[in-house]
Design a protein around this motif. Structure first.
Motif, PDB file in Angstrom:
ATOM      1  N   LEU A 310     -51.821 -38.303   4.768  1.00 42.36           N
ATOM      2  CA  LEU A 310     -51.989 -38.529   6.269  1.00 42.36           C
ATOM      3  C   LEU A 310     -53.505 -38.762   6.369  1.00 42.36           C
ATOM      4  O   LEU A 310     -54.132 -38.378   5.541  1.00 42.36           O
ATOM      5  N   VAL A 311     -54.002 -39.350   7.513  1.00 44.43           N
ATOM      6  CA  VAL A 311     -55.368 -39.679   7.675  1.00 44.43           C
ATOM      7  C   VAL A 311     -55.608 -38.396   8.802  1.00 44.43           C
ATOM      8  O   VAL A 311     -54.991 -38.076   9.506  1.00 44.43           O
ATOM      9  N   TYR A 312     -56.644 -37.679   8.188  1.00 47.59           N
ATOM     10  CA  TYR A 312     -57.523 -36.618   9.128  1.00 47.59           C
ATOM     11  C   TYR A 312     -58.701 -36.861   9.644  1.00 47.59           C
ATOM     12  O   TYR A 312     -59.611 -37.206   8.688  1.00 47.59           O
ATOM     13  N   ASN A 313     -58.980 -36.491  11.080  1.00 45.82           N
ATOM     14  CA  ASN A 313     -60.049 -36.941  11.663  1.00 45.82           C
ATOM     15  C   ASN A 313     -60.679 -35.508  12.342  1.00 45.82           C
ATOM     16  O   ASN A 313     -59.964 -34.770  12.795  1.00 45.82           O
ATOM     17  N   PRO A 314     -61.980 -35.225  11.997  1.00 43.45           N
ATOM     18  CA  PRO A 314     -62.400 -33.974  12.630  1.00 43.45           C
ATOM     19  C   PRO A 314     -62.201 -33.613  14.012  1.00 43.45           C
ATOM     20  O   PRO A 314     -62.082 -32.676  14.656  1.00 43.45           O
ATOM     21  N   ALA A 315     -61.837 -34.764  14.731  1.00 42.27           N
ATOM     22  CA  ALA A 315     -61.733 -34.513  16.295  1.00 42.27           C
ATOM     23  C   ALA A 315     -60.271 -34.436  16.610  1.00 42.27           C
ATOM     24  O   ALA A 315     -59.808 -34.278  17.774  1.00 42.27           O
ATOM     25  N   ASP A 316     -59.373 -34.606  15.637  1.00 41.24           N
ATOM     26  CA  ASP A 316     -57.948 -34.454  15.830  1.00 41.24           C
ATOM     27  C   ASP A 316     -57.547 -33.107  16.360  1.00 41.24           C
ATOM     28  O   ASP A 316     -56.750 -32.778  17.324  1.00 41.24           O
ATOM     29  N   ASP A 317     -58.209 -31.945  15.717  1.00 37.65           N
ATOM     30  CA  ASP A 317     -57.529 -30.540  16.170  1.00 37.65           C
ATOM     31  C   ASP A 317     -58.776 -29.890  16.322  1.00 37.65           C
ATOM     32  O   ASP A 317     -59.511 -29.290  15.230  1.00 37.65           O
ATOM     33  N   PRO A 318     -59.125 -29.217  17.697  1.00 36.86           N
ATOM     34  CA  PRO A 318     -60.341 -28.300  17.602  1.00 36.86           C
ATOM     35  C   PRO A 318     -60.134 -27.155  16.878  1.00 36.86           C
ATOM     36  O   PRO A 318     -61.069 -26.460  16.281  1.00 36.86           O
TER      37      PRO A 318
END
Length: 956
Positions: A310-318
């Motif tokens: 899966l792709v993870y982005n720093p802004a996905d989950d505070p």
């Protein structure tokens, strides 16, 4: 006290057997635990049976305990040997197997013997008082040899155990091994003491039971310590493995809370363990949104599970800060269960697959380019995808061009996602030239500063330049694959690896195209002259509009089929190497003559083809071209140190007005060439429809001749031959053929066809045998005919090596006197090989067969060969007889008659059709005659009737 001690030790051994048995169930791979559990059980039996012996009040009870005691020893000792083998790894399994079989045999004998295996005779019980006032029951009697053998086996196994343990202790100096070694030594010493007591050499209580019972306790304690040590070492290794693993590892509770993480996990997620306090993986909404939760719940439910990347982005989950940049991460969930089968921990292993994902995307883009059907589209799509993968503004494929010395020519060029036209890539003072000079892939930063003279990169405003040479299978440089961008390129190392993949695919496609072009050139060009071949000619013909049409508005075309005259003579006389060089010279000469006006090809051998087109007067142009070819080939051709003047014959076919299919055009040109050769070579002939008719008639004759004998279509006719004095001297056998559709076909039409197709051999043999059969039948029927039958023999038939044998076999088969057969041969048949001819004629005459020279005067008519040939008869050709008249002189006929008379030969005139011919020949001295004046060719029935009438030559 003794009995109590044995019972206590037996209980301890039972406990040890249970503990080690459970350990064996937990660790089935550890065989030492299961073997040791078996040893403890055997010792329990040994101890209890010893208690029975010590407390026995009668002999049967004592013997029952003694037999059980010995059985326990027979079980324990082999198990001890296997235990030592598993624990130390020393010793031979085969020897242990043999020892086990020996103990099994002793155990059987033990129960079979009345007094057990220890005693050979009846025993007597006695009470033995111990120093501490306790009494035990002992037995006395004669010791058996089997017991002595058993004691030796026990001592041998125990000695093997001591040796193996000493070897291991010397290597490891382990306390566990030392404890086991001590137990083994005590065991050995007590066994020796017990043996001495059994043999009556020592008067004391039997000590081995106490030592045997104590030994499992000592060894069990040592094994427990060893297991504990190994478990701790295993835990240390596991912790070290987790910490040093390049994979991110996270240990969680069954509720999803974090217990432990390793350094790779911290680097992947950019978090510390304390950041995970209060966080539950199973309650993360981001994972639910991305679709990972079903996989995680399956893993936390007890099933090892793989979670897709899966792709993870720093802004996905505070709350979960996530990686410092976008990443593709895959995971594996491994549940850990306790002894009761309940999940105690869950291990989550993460793997950063971002690079792999990028590579997969690149491969998909390459696959999209590879799927292009056309070659140009393949390269264009590839450079577009190359630029997309690396985020570059420009990408191109450039290859070497023989016409360009200091530059490469682009096959495909992508600028900002669009394919642009062909460009030239300079090699002098350029980045591309440096890459080719170095011969390896290169990434050049700040490229304009390093190569200020590179005009292409200057125009592009390039900052970074990445390129790699394109190499063939043998390492040769084919060109260059390159990309550039106006910004610094990232992921350089990964880019270089992917660029190599692209370069290998491009080089493979380039080589495939080159191989395909080479194969096509080989398929459509002559290997010797380099000219287009027959296959290419067929493509030319199929590409000309109206090949199978006759529309007047279409271009008119001509095909010139050229055949070199007497080339075979040169090839045979001087060899194929000279012949091949001559063909090359002819090809060069023809290319000079044809130039760009027409197309030139070589069909094979010494045949060449010129195809030309013209909207007006194609026939005149074709003959003009033929004249130029004839003139050009008549000039000397230099081949090495020799010079040749080569003539040619040319057949011309016009199409589409005179043609149908491609095959028809070639056939028409071939027919015209055949006619040109027939007219004396060195000629040009135009195809006409009449030639096709003649060919069709010939094909009909060929096909008919193949079936003529089988269908009994050939018949014999007999034309009488008369002598002036004796009347009927013989008859000439003439062949007639009645074709099913054509009717009677003259011999002058079908005999040449039979000779050219090879059918003359079968026909000639049939005529010979049929003539002999008729002669044989006439002899048996007493037909009034004593003359000979003359048979015409073809030159092809006469040239066969077995011709004389054929004639002889036919005469013998039908019992015909040889002098009744006359063979008529022409001068052409006799003069092919004069010496061989003389030998055959002499052989025939030696058998009694007559030989006549037919059509004399129409060929060489040389007196020299006539003198050497063994002949019986000369036949004057009918063309001379037709010219005979009363008042004219006929010196040739008169000379032939005089030659024959002077050489002692019979002279026969054929073609005598009038009385005037007959009278004139008689006046000239001719004695024998044949012709219509006497009789036409007759069937057998008519010939026999004619003989009955009686005929003579009229006197002058």
């Amino acid at each position: 006290m003794v009995v109590f001690s044995l019972l206590i030790l037996s209980g301890m051994c039972v406990m040890a057997a249970v503990l080690h048995g459970l350990a064996a169930l937990r660790r089935p791979f550890d065989r030492t635990q299961s073997i040791f559990a078996g040893m403890c059980l055997a010792i329990v039996g040994y101890g209890i049976s010893q208690v029975v012996c010590f407390t026995a009040n009668d002999v049967p009870t004592y013997l029952a305990g003694l037999k059980s005691n010995f059985l326990s020893i027979c079980i324990f000792i082999p198990l001890y040997g296997y235990f030592i083998r598993c624990y130390t790894g020393k010793g031979s399994l085969k020897v242990l197997h043999v020892v086990s079989l020996c103990f099994a045999g002793l155990a059987v004998l033990n129960f079979w013997q009345t007094n057990s295996l220890q005693f050979d005779s009846a025993i007597r019980l006695q009470q033995f008082k111990l120093p501490w006032s306790e009494s035990v029951t002992l037995a006395t009697g004669k010791i058996s040899l089997a017991l002595q053998f058993g004691i030796l086996l026990v001592v041998g196994v125990l000695s093997y155990g001591v040796y193996a343990l000493v070897s291991v202790w010397q290597r490891d100096h382990s306390g566990t091994v030392a404890a086991m070694l001590l137990a083994g030594i005590l065991f050995l010493m007590s066994t020796v003491q017990g043996g001495l007591v059994r043999l009556g050499l020592l008067d004391f209580i039997h000590l081995p039971p106490f030592v045997f019972m104590l030994m499992p306790v000592i060894m069990g304690t040592a094994l427990d310590r060893e297991s504990t040590r190994r478990l701790r070492a295993s835990e240390r290794r596991f912790r070290s493995l987790v910490e040093q693993s390049p994979f991110s590892i996270q240990v969680l509770t069954p509720q999803g809370e974090t217990i432990q993480v390793n350094r790779a996990w911290e680097q992947l997620w950019g978090l510390a363990p304390e950041d995970m306090v209060g966080y539950s993986l199973l309650e993360d909404p981001q994972l639910t949104e991305k679709g990972a939760m079903p996989y995680l719940r399956r893993g936390f439910g007890g099933e090892a599970t793989e979670v897709p990347a899966l792709v993870y982005n720093p802004a996905d989950d505070p709350q979960l800060k996530g990686p410092p940049r976008d990443r593709w991460v895959g995971a594996y969930v491994y549940p850990i269960k306790d002894g009761d089968g309940r999940i105690s921990d869950v291990i989550l292993v993460h793997q950063d697959v971002t690079d792999k994902k990028r590579t997969d995307d690149a491969i998909q883009l390459v696959a999209a380019a590879v799927s292009s059907s056309a070659n140009d589209e393949f390269f264009e799509q590839l450079v577009i995808n190359l630029a997309l993968v690396f985020g570059a503004s420009d990408a191109f494929i450039a290859v070497k061009d023989p016409k360009l010395e200091h530059a490469l020519r682009t096959l495909a060029y992508s600028a900002n996602g669009r394919v642009v036209g062909e460009r030239l890539i300079p090699l002098i003072g350029s980045a591309a030239g440096e890459v080719l000079r170095q011969g390896k892939e290169m990434c050049i930063h700040d490229v304009q500063r390093r190569f200020p003279q590179d005009s292409l990169l200057s125009d592009l405003g390039a900052v970074d330049f990445v390129a790699t040479p394109l190499r063939g299978s043998k390492g040769e440089v084919l060109g260059l694959l390159a990309l550039s961008d106006t910004r610094p390129l990232t992921h350089i190392e990964q880019n270089m690896r992917i660029l190599e993949i692209f370069a290998a695919r491009v080089a493979s496609e380039l080589q495939r195209q080159q191989a395909e072009a080479h194969i096509r050139h080989m398929a459509y060009h002559d290997y010797l002259t380099g000219l287009p071949n027959r296959a290419q000619l067929h493509e030319w013909l199929s590409g000309v509009g109206g090949v199978d049409s006759a529309e007047q508005n279409l271009p008119k075309n001509a095909l010139l089929l050229i055949d070199l005259d007497h080339f075979k003579t040169i090839n045979d006389a001087l060899g194929h190497e000279v012949g091949d060089e001559l063909l090359k010279a002819v090809a060069n000469r023809l290319q000079t003559i044809v130039a760009s006006e027409a197309r030139l090809a070589r069909l094979g051998g010494d045949e060449f083809v010129i195809m030309l087109s013209s909207d007006t007067d194609i026939q005149s142009r074709a003959f003009a071209m033929a004249a130029r070819v004839m003139a050009g080939l008549s000039q000397l051709l230099d081949v090495g140190e020799r010079s040749f003047s080569v003539g040619a014959s040319i057949g011309v076919a016009l199409f589409p007005t005179e043609g149908g299919t491609e095959a028809d055009i070639l056939r028409h040109a071939d027919l015209a060439l055949y006619e040109a050769k027939k007219s004396g070579r060195g000629a040009v002939n135009l195809f006409k429809a009449s030639l096709q008719t003649a060919v069709a008639n010939r094909l009909q004759l060929e096909e008919g001749l193949r079936n003529a004998l089988g269908n009994q279509e050939l018949k014999l006719r007999f034309q009488p031959q008369l002598g002036r004095r004796e009347g009927v001297a013989g008859a000439e056998v003439l062949l007639r053929w009645k074709h099913p559709q054509l009717g009677y076909v003259p011999p002058v039409d079908f005999i040449p066809v039979a000779e050219e197709t090879g059918g003359i051999h079968a026909i000639g043999s049939w005529v010979l045998n049929e003539a002999c059969r008729h002669l044989s039948d006439w002899v048996r029927a007493a037909v009034p005919f004593d003359g000979h039958l003359s048979i015409n023999v073809s030159a092809w038939q006469f040239s066969r090596p077995d011709f004389v044998e054929q004639v002889r076999d036919a005469l013998l088969e039908h019992a015909v006197p040889p002098h009744r057969l006359m063979l008529e041969l022409t001068e052409s048949a006799l003069l092919y090989d004069l010496q061989e001819t003389i030998e055959k004629l002499q052989a025939l005459r030696s058998h009694g067969v007559g030989v006549a020279l037919d059509d004399f005067g129409t060929g060489y008519s040389s007196l020299a060969y006539l003198r050497d040939l063994p002949l019986d008869q000369l036949k004057i050709d009918k063309s001379f007889i037709a010219e005979l008249g009363d008042e004219t002189e006929h010196p040739l006929v008169e000379s032939i008659i005089d030659i024959g008379r002077n050489m002692g030969l019979v002279v026969m005139a054929e073609g005598v059709e009038t009385e005037a011919h007959c009278q004139r020949l008689i006046e000239l001295g001719c004695e024998y005659f044949q012709g219509y004046f006497f009789a036409r060719p007759l069937t057998e029935e008519d010939f026999l009737s004619w003989l009955d009438e009686g005929h003579v030559v009229a006197p002058v």
